[in-house]
Write a protein that holds these residues in place. Structure first.
Motif, short mmCIF file in Angstrom:
data_model
loop_
_atom_site.label_atom_id
_atom_site.label_comp_id
_atom_site.label_asym_id
_atom_site.label_seq_id
_atom_site.Cartn_x
_atom_site.Cartn_y
_atom_site.Cartn_z
N HIS A 1 -21.43 12.26 -5.39
CA HIS A 1 -20.55 13.04 -6.25
C HIS A 1 -21.29 13.93 -7.26
O HIS A 1 -20.65 14.50 -8.15
CB HIS A 1 -19.59 12.11 -7.00
CG HIS A 1 -18.73 11.30 -6.07
ND1 HIS A 1 -17.98 11.86 -5.08
CD2 HIS A 1 -18.54 9.96 -5.98
CE1 HIS A 1 -17.34 10.92 -4.41
NE2 HIS A 1 -17.66 9.76 -4.94
N THR A 2 -22.61 14.02 -7.16
CA THR A 2 -23.36 14.96 -7.99
C THR A 2 -24.38 15.66 -7.13
O THR A 2 -24.63 15.28 -5.99
CB THR A 2 -24.10 14.26 -9.17
OG1 THR A 2 -25.29 13.64 -8.68
CG2 THR A 2 -23.23 13.22 -9.85
N LEU B 1 -23.67 8.68 -7.71
CA LEU B 1 -24.43 9.87 -8.10
C LEU B 1 -24.90 10.65 -6.88
O LEU B 1 -24.96 11.88 -6.92
CB LEU B 1 -25.62 9.45 -8.97
CG LEU B 1 -25.24 8.84 -10.33
CD1 LEU B 1 -26.48 8.26 -11.02
CD2 LEU B 1 -24.58 9.87 -11.22
N ARG C 1 -18.93 17.85 -17.39
CA ARG C 1 -19.35 17.69 -16.00
C ARG C 1 -20.79 17.21 -15.95
O ARG C 1 -21.64 17.67 -16.67
CB ARG C 1 -19.22 19.01 -15.22
CG ARG C 1 -17.77 19.41 -15.00
CD ARG C 1 -17.66 20.60 -14.06
NE ARG C 1 -16.27 20.92 -13.80
CZ ARG C 1 -15.55 20.39 -12.84
NH1 ARG C 1 -16.08 19.49 -12.05
NH2 ARG C 1 -14.29 20.74 -12.66
N SER C 2 -21.05 16.25 -15.04
CA SER C 2 -22.39 15.77 -14.78
C SER C 2 -22.66 15.96 -13.31
O SER C 2 -22.12 15.25 -12.47
CB SER C 2 -22.51 14.28 -15.14
OG SER C 2 -23.78 13.77 -14.79
N GLY C 3 -23.47 17.00 -12.94
CA GLY C 3 -23.57 17.36 -11.54
C GLY C 3 -22.22 17.87 -11.10
O GLY C 3 -21.75 18.89 -11.56
N GLN C 4 -21.53 17.12 -10.21
CA GLN C 4 -20.22 17.53 -9.73
C GLN C 4 -19.13 16.54 -10.13
O GLN C 4 -18.01 16.66 -9.66
CB GLN C 4 -20.27 17.66 -8.20
CG GLN C 4 -21.24 18.75 -7.74
CD GLN C 4 -21.48 18.69 -6.25
OE1 GLN C 4 -21.11 17.73 -5.60
NE2 GLN C 4 -22.14 19.69 -5.73
#
Length: 272
Positions: A235-236, A232, A3-6
């Motif tokens: 979605h993060t 980004l 996972r990267s952020g969300q």
């Protein structure tokens, strides 16, 4: 999964045969395999996903565009694109495959959604079914994958000649630029650097880009950076400053000015 952020990042994993770079299955099978959280949240993959919708209706989100899906709709989601799996009661054949598996016949930069003409739908359905049959046979026999690879290549060639698809004779010079852009958009936004990397003058690169898209090389570079920024932001949970840094901006204010110029709004406003 990482996972990267969300944004969930999924690598290719075939549960039937780990070393095979392809899987053919139904959307219903995939839904039963995944958790409810994964089904409803956005994610990225490092592999291609083909959906040929066969029944029902639904919606699939790819990079901020909701694509309506009904029988005869074909979606190609290439690696790196942000996806939310189909909602609704849509049913589909699916083919998942790594970039290295098929012959090099499918551009990763083509359109996401295609409508298969009614006159060709039976041909596409048979092509997918032949691929699925060979996939199942291969699971049982563990034979060489030559035929499986060629069947996928034939299917992708059919996709490539659908109305609106990138033509099979697309300029190889432009594709070289696209590939370099995918590798380097977070490192440089300088058109002259891209021209040097692919072996052309800046003027020649601009001519190539204009012929292929109607846009200059610089416009395409900025559009790719903007798309990643949007991904980004939405979605993060990364801050605007962190996103700007990830995309190669030395100062947060420079990123804010760039984003506002490209979209007409601030990063914060877009996120909201």
């Amino acid at each position: 999964m990482v996972r990267s952020g969300q944004v969930a990042q999924f690598g290719f994993s075939n549960p039937d045969r780990g070393q095979l770079g392809l899987e053919a299955l139904d959307l219903g099978v995939l839904r039963r395999r995944l958790s409810e959280d994964t089904l409803t949240k956005v994610h990225r993959t490092d592999f291609h996903q083909l959906f040929l919708f066969t029944a029902g209706t639904g919606t699939t989100m790819v990079d901020f565009v909701d694509h309506p899906c009904s029988p005869g709709t074909l979606l190609h989601v290439s690696p790196g694109r942000v996806l939310r799996l189909p909602t609704g009661a849509a049913e589909a054949f699916m083919v998942l495959f790594t970039p290295a598996f098929p012959p090099p016949v499918l551009s990763p930069f083509g359109p996401v959604r295609h409508l298969v003409p009614k006159a060709e739908l039976a041909v596409f359905t048979r092509a997918v079914q032949d691929l699925r049959q060979e996939y199942r046979r291969n699971l049982l026999t563990n034979e060489p994958v030559d035929l499986l690879r060629q069947l996928l290549g034939a299917l992708l060639l059919r996709v490539a000649r659908l109305p609106g698809a990138a033509p099979g004779h697309a300029d190889a010079r432009f594709e070289r630029f696209q590939q370099e852009l995918e590798r380097s958009f977070a490192a440089t936004r300088n058109a002259a650097e891209y021209a040097a990397r692919v072996g052309y003058s800046t003027r020649s690169l601009n001519r190539i880009c204009l012929a292929a898209t109607g846009l200059s090389a610089k416009a395409l570079i900025d559009a790719r950076v903007t798309l990643e920024a949007k991904r980004l932001l939405v979605h993060t949970d990364l801050s605007s400053a962190a996103i700007g840094h990830r995309l190669g901006f030395s100062e947060a204010t420079n990123f804010t000015k760039f984003f506002a110029r490209e979209t007409g709004m601030s990063p914060g406003a877009f996120r909201e």
